[in-house]
Design an enzyme around this catalytic site. Sequence first.
Site, PDB file in Angstrom:
ATOM      1  N   TYR A 129      40.507  46.674  43.118  1.00 21.53           N
ATOM      2  CA  TYR A 129      41.154  45.664  42.278  1.00 21.53           C
ATOM      3  C   TYR A 129      41.632  44.401  42.986  1.00 21.53           C
ATOM      4  CZ  TYR A 129      40.946  49.340  38.807  1.00 21.53           C
ATOM      5  OH  TYR A 129      40.493  50.302  37.942  1.00 21.53           O
ATOM      6  N   PHE A 413      50.003  56.184  34.995  1.00 18.26           N
ATOM      7  CA  PHE A 413      49.347  55.937  33.689  1.00 18.26           C
ATOM      8  C   PHE A 413      47.880  55.631  33.908  1.00 18.26           C
ATOM      9  CE2 PHE A 413      51.394  52.118  35.270  1.00 18.26           C
ATOM     10  CZ  PHE A 413      50.454  51.116  35.125  1.00 18.26           C
TER      11      PHE A 413
HETATM   12  C1  LIG Z   1      35.390  51.512  39.685  1.00 14.79           C
HETATM   13  C2  LIG Z   1      34.354  51.272  38.599  1.00 14.79           C
HETATM   14  C3  LIG Z   1      35.073  51.169  37.260  1.00 14.79           C
HETATM   15  C4  LIG Z   1      33.614  49.982  38.929  1.00 14.79           C
HETATM   16  O1  LIG Z   1      32.777  49.637  37.840  1.00 14.79           O
HETATM   17  P1  LIG Z   1      31.467  48.739  38.042  1.00 14.79           P
HETATM   18  O2  LIG Z   1      31.044  48.291  36.692  1.00 14.79           O
HETATM   19  O3  LIG Z   1      30.505  49.439  38.892  1.00 14.79           O
HETATM   20  O4  LIG Z   1      32.057  47.484  38.847  1.00 14.79           O
HETATM   21  P2  LIG Z   1      31.359  46.051  38.996  1.00 14.79           P
HETATM   22  O5  LIG Z   1      29.873  46.220  38.937  1.00 14.79           O
HETATM   23  O6  LIG Z   1      31.963  45.101  38.038  1.00 14.79           O
HETATM   24  O7  LIG Z   1      31.806  45.736  40.480  1.00 14.79           O
HETATM   25  C5  LIG Z   1      32.548  44.619  40.827  1.00 14.79           C
HETATM   26  C6  LIG Z   1      32.748  44.589  42.317  1.00 14.79           C
HETATM   27  O8  LIG Z   1      33.645  45.653  42.680  1.00 14.79           O
HETATM   28  C7  LIG Z   1      33.051  46.430  43.718  1.00 14.79           C
HETATM   29  N1  LIG Z   1      33.464  47.823  43.505  1.00 14.79           N
HETATM   30  C8  LIG Z   1      33.297  48.547  42.410  1.00 14.79           C
HETATM   31  N2  LIG Z   1      33.829  49.767  42.573  1.00 14.79           N
HETATM   32  C9  LIG Z   1      34.332  49.803  43.816  1.00 14.79           C
HETATM   33  C10 LIG Z   1      34.995  50.804  44.560  1.00 14.79           C
HETATM   34  N3  LIG Z   1      35.229  52.031  44.060  1.00 14.79           N
HETATM   35  N4  LIG Z   1      35.406  50.484  45.822  1.00 14.79           N
HETATM   36  C11 LIG Z   1      35.173  49.264  46.331  1.00 14.79           C
HETATM   37  N5  LIG Z   1      34.539  48.278  45.642  1.00 14.79           N
HETATM   38  C12 LIG Z   1      34.129  48.549  44.404  1.00 14.79           C
HETATM   39  C13 LIG Z   1      31.565  46.264  43.523  1.00 14.79           C
HETATM   40  O9  LIG Z   1      30.869  46.553  44.700  1.00 14.79           O
HETATM   41  C14 LIG Z   1      31.472  44.815  43.117  1.00 14.79           C
HETATM   42  O10 LIG Z   1      31.559  44.016  44.279  1.00 14.79           O
HETATM   43  P3  LIG Z   1      30.827  42.601  44.397  1.00 14.79           P
HETATM   44  O11 LIG Z   1      31.390  41.743  43.299  1.00 14.79           O
HETATM   45  O12 LIG Z   1      31.181  42.145  45.749  1.00 14.79           O
HETATM   46  O13 LIG Z   1      29.369  42.900  44.164  1.00 14.79           O
HETATM   47  C15 LIG Z   1      33.326  52.433  38.529  1.00 14.79           C
HETATM   48  O14 LIG Z   1      32.685  52.552  39.763  1.00 14.79           O
HETATM   49  C16 LIG Z   1      33.934  53.776  38.183  1.00 14.79           C
HETATM   50  O15 LIG Z   1      34.002  54.139  37.003  1.00 14.79           O
HETATM   51  N6  LIG Z   1      34.385  54.550  39.188  1.00 14.79           N
HETATM   52  C17 LIG Z   1      34.943  55.862  38.984  1.00 14.79           C
HETATM   53  C18 LIG Z   1      36.237  55.810  38.177  1.00 14.79           C
HETATM   54  C19 LIG Z   1      37.270  54.928  38.802  1.00 14.79           C
HETATM   55  O16 LIG Z   1      37.528  54.975  39.985  1.00 14.79           O
HETATM   56  N7  LIG Z   1      37.923  54.129  37.946  1.00 14.79           N
HETATM   57  C20 LIG Z   1      39.023  53.311  38.335  1.00 14.79           C
HETATM   58  C21 LIG Z   1      40.266  53.996  37.919  1.00 14.79           C
HETATM   59  S1  LIG Z   1      41.730  53.129  38.419  1.00 14.79           S
END
Ligand SMILES: CC(C)(COP(=O)(O)OP(=O)(O)OC[C@H]1O[C@@H](n2cnc3c(N)ncnc32)[C@H](O)[C@@H]1OP(=O)(O)O)[C@@H](O)C(=O)NCCC(=O)NCCS
Length: 413
Positions: A129, A413
């Site tokens: 984030y 949350f």
């Molecule tokens: C985290 C999550 C929501 C990211 O969704 P996503 O649609 O793949 O994200 P995006 O494609 O918009 O990625 C945006 C950027 O964030 C980065 N990013 C995404 N997930 C990341 C992670 N877990 N750690 C580090 N960087 C991450 C991507 O590499 C991308 O980087 P860039 O802009 O330099 O290319 C997804 O991987 C997920 O559902 N993970 C498991 C559940 C989770 O952890 N949810 C968060 C709960 S707080």
Amino acid sequence: MTSDNGFGYERVETVERLREFHEVVGTVFVGGGPALDAWVDAFRSRLAVDDFRVATDRGRIVGTYRSFAQRVTTVGAGSVPTRGVTAVTVLPTHRRRGILTRLMADGLDDALADGAAAVTLIAAEYGIYGRFGFGPATDAAGFRIDVERAGLGPVGDVDLRFVTGADYLTASTAVHAGVVIPGKVSRPPTEGERRAGLLLADVPDTTHRVVLYRDDLPVGVVAYRVDELWEDNMPGSTLRVVELLGVDADAERTLWRFVGSVDWVTKVVTGPRPVDDVVGELAANPRAVVQRERSDHLWLRPLDVPAMFTARTFAAPGRLVLDVDDPGWGRGQGPAHGRFVIATEGGAGTCARTDEPADLALPVTSLPRLWTSDDTVTRRVAAGDVAEQTPGAAARADLLLFSPRRPWAVDGF
Ligand SMILES: CC(C)(COP(=O)(O)OP(=O)(O)OC[C@H]1O[C@@H](n2cnc3c(N)ncnc32)[C@H](O)[C@@H]1OP(=O)(O)O)[C@@H](O)C(=O)NCCC(=O)NCCS
């Protein structure tokens, strides 16, 4: 409905869609949550109140995001309006194609338009984030207590009662409202029910619920579960604290002594607690109270810097100019970008935009810890998060921002 990267983006408006929303969340957050029917029942009434938004591919949900109105307690027991974000998921089949980026940008735009001072979340992974301008606002730590060695002492003559789930919920709602600590989030929807053990569906309810009363008024609550274990005819059970809250230090001390004196229990473990929790100081042998899994807890994305700082109190009179670098979330410069002067006197302060020279320069992601007084500015300067622009500014800021308690979100949350 709008479209981006070939995906659709829309709000959830029907119970059927809400069910699908939770199915996707359940696929990503493997285990741990309430069963589908219980969740849908609990959240049905939130459809009209919270913001459930999704990404879709060929009509099916592939990404989820929920936000809800919240308040965060400031240093000095004020509060600011925020939006809490949760249930952020993208199906493994659709990751790294910009879905989170789009859901988050829309969510932040709307929070800004709604007048939220900040957006908050609890980050699953540290790296997700920061790119959107969120930074850690509080730390938290779990505790593990070796009961026999700790010697937390006798509970004494107090009014502790086991209660039903419904009575516990009433008491814990009142106690939670009475807890004053910076960083506390207003109780998230259904969190009280979850902690009371009322949001568990198909599993037997093994929650023990105890309320501490003073003059028949609830002043503390503790909910716990016990993993019973016997070895060689000797008890070795673990008590897992689901919630332990007191309206004052006396109530909290009593509750710690209680969980440290339950027969057959040799180990007590907790979830995230404030890092300056006094439990270690209560023990005859403080080494038997171990802090573990300490890390960042509540994250915060500042939106309205003047509102945030005007709502808190300050420990000394003075002026401090912050130069905040906020690159935003891909849709132009962020709302926290610029220079802000904090002017304090008699405990209160004002914060406004200014052209004055800066005392401290920092990225927007470093602002939350300063706001909650989670750490000293001197230490953040040493860590390279914050840069001193005028000599002595960090020490001056530390006097202004001093807070006697470390912040704690209380709830997740
Ligand atoms: C985290 C999550 C929501 C990211 O969704 P996503 O649609 O793949 O994200 P995006 O494609 O918009 O990625 C945006 C950027 O964030 C980065 N990013 C995404 N997930 C990341 C992670 N877990 N750690 C580090 N960087 C991450 C991507 O590499 C991308 O980087 P860039 O802009 O330099 O290319 C997804 O991987 C997920 O559902 N993970 C498991 C559940 C989770 O952890 N949810 C968060 C709960 S707080």
